[in-house]
Design an enzyme around this catalytic site. Sequence first.
Site, PDB file in Angstrom:
ATOM      1  N   SER B  18       0.831  -1.203   0.000  1.00  0.00           N
ATOM      2  CA  SER B  18       0.000   0.000   0.000  1.00  0.00           C
ATOM      3  C   SER B  18       0.866   1.253   0.000  1.00  0.00           C
ATOM      4  CB  SER B  18      -0.904   0.002   1.226  1.00  0.00           C
ATOM      5  OG  SER B  18      -1.729   1.141   1.194  1.00  0.00           O
ATOM      6  N   SER B  43      -4.136   3.742   0.904  1.00  0.00           N
ATOM      7  CA  SER B  43      -4.996   3.752   2.095  1.00  0.00           C
ATOM      8  C   SER B  43      -6.011   4.883   2.028  1.00  0.00           C
ATOM      9  CB  SER B  43      -4.144   3.918   3.349  1.00  0.00           C
ATOM     10  OG  SER B  43      -3.200   2.877   3.425  1.00  0.00           O
ATOM     11  N   ALA B  67       7.566  10.512   3.752  1.00  0.00           N
ATOM     12  CA  ALA B  67       6.482  11.039   4.584  1.00  0.00           C
ATOM     13  C   ALA B  67       5.437  11.580   3.628  1.00  0.00           C
ATOM     14  CB  ALA B  67       6.986  12.128   5.517  1.00  0.00           C
ATOM     15  N   MET B  68       4.595  10.676   3.154  1.00  0.00           N
ATOM     16  CA  MET B  68       3.546  11.093   2.226  1.00  0.00           C
ATOM     17  C   MET B  68       2.399  11.757   2.998  1.00  0.00           C
ATOM     18  SD  MET B  68       4.758  10.225  -0.719  1.00  0.00           S
ATOM     19  CE  MET B  68       3.339  10.643  -1.719  1.00  0.00           C
ATOM     20  N   CYS B 128       1.486   3.427  10.504  1.00  0.00           N
ATOM     21  CA  CYS B 128       2.228   4.507   9.839  1.00  0.00           C
ATOM     22  C   CYS B 128       3.049   5.276  10.871  1.00  0.00           C
ATOM     23  CB  CYS B 128       1.281   5.465   9.123  1.00  0.00           C
ATOM     24  SG  CYS B 128       2.142   6.844   8.368  1.00  0.00           S
ATOM     25  N   GLY B 265       7.419  -2.862  -2.272  1.00  0.00           N
ATOM     26  CA  GLY B 265       7.127  -1.439  -2.456  1.00  0.00           C
ATOM     27  C   GLY B 265       8.344  -0.678  -2.937  1.00  0.00           C
TER      28      GLY B 265
END
Lengths: 264, 306
Positions: B18, B43, B67-68, B128, B265
Amino acid sequence: MNRFELLNPIYTNKVIKVIKENYRVTTVEIDHKLDALPGQFLMVWIPGVGEKPMSIGNNNPLTISVANVGPVSEKIWELKEGEVISYRGPFGNPFSIPKDAKKILCVGGGYGVVPMYFLSKAAKENNIQSTVIIGGRSEKDIVWEKQLFSVCEKVFVTTDDGSKGAKGNVMIELEPIAREYDAIYACGPERMMKAVAELCKKNEVHCQVSAERYMKCGVGVCGSCAIDGKLTCVDGPIFSGAEILKLGEFGKKKREASGRSVDL
Amino acid sequence: MQSELFGKKLKNPIILASGILGMTRPTLETVCENGCGAVIAKSLTIEPRKGHGGPNIVETESGILNAMGYPNPGIEEGLAEFGGWKREEALILSIVGKDANEFAELAKRIEEKKDQLGATAIEAVISCPHTPGYGTMIGQGTPESVSEITKAIKENTSYPVIIKLSPSVPGEVKAALAAQDAGADAINMGNSLGPGMKIDIHRKKPILGFGMGGLSGPPIKPIAIRCVYDIYGAVKIPIIGTGGINSGVDAIEMMMAGAKWVSVGTAVYYRGQKVFADIEREIKVWMDLNGYSKLEEIIGVAHEQI
């Protein structure tokens, strides 16, 4: 090789020249000879403000030319000679010129003309003639004309209000001469690029366009810059005209920062 | 090579993690065409989120920090984006909530649209490391929190539920047991590690827009392997192994630790999207060379007593 070498380091280098092109576009020359190709882009980082993709206008010295349209570009607008700028790259696919090409035509809308200088310069170095059409709303929006004269065979200008060059959009100059060229390149507003790609398809001329999308990682990981199933950062930003016309979102839809699809 | 996920046949055990490439339906489809067995979508939160300011990722000498900040269009638009899935590859929907109530609400919203979605399972991310209000920053991941969140989701959905745990919270085994006891159908063991930080010494500032971010890539693999190994010995439900899988032999190692599936990922950064097909081929070559014909012969073998 050092095992811990970075694939994409962040460079910080001195600004050696700042040119205010018009009321909102600034050109920044950087003390760096970057191994970049026409059409590629940098991710420019302004500490504390953000990071945005910027297309490369020249590789030696490394040059960007940016319109003051947001917080990051505002800080670039304010940069002075002697200050430093940070960036990573180059990223993305470059433009390519067909092997047997003798004459190419570049179409730049507004400051979309910037990478066309870099492309025309590369063409000239390979004894390929380049012609550029610059389009803008008004005379004050036409930038990089002088620089282009130094590397181009011809430079046409069109403005929506007729204040400089032919009155109308770039298609006025492009349509009559498109068939004379071995390849046509476009960078600028998406509808303009779509029109150019369609014209090239009709005339069976090799075509590439430079796409732009909201971008976050720049390296093909986050998926923010998707146009249909393609990623602007690694599958583009340069797409062939044939490929881009197959993408249903091109010229119609874009993604916001949240990934939400909205009309262009 | 064949695998399966809650009754759905998968061509391989490789799952897109994800947050990677899963912002849109077309990008997920591209990843499927590039060879993975299943995909986990970006997500979804209840309301849309723009995510953190940039830079959102930065490469370090050992892995990448990101850090999205959960950019996503919100549950309603998200389900419209990802729904109607008809491919042979399984679609796993991912949800993140601030508390058990939000997770319950998200599960309910998915359940309401169940017949239109084509999804195979729901993954709940409670791990997260870099988003205020979510994950490890607010203490999700303790056995109590895992239990409460898992129950809240299970009460509101008929989908199999995967609980995604953090490698940064001590006591993974207790958390995994709490998830299992509360009805979870699988554990996804792994997320980015940390948070960590990288400072640019020329600009004298943290690089990431959020300052800190989760570490991913090959350097976190040993920790992910150890977490999966520990959990496999304790729980009966199957495990997705996540963290630093960059090649077929990494996937073999993760399966030997006990993972039934591996999620991939950051390897996309190092090897491009062809990495999914490459890992599948590398697993197959290794199995052929070493006389294995089924994944079941590999999963958990590191636990066998001689």
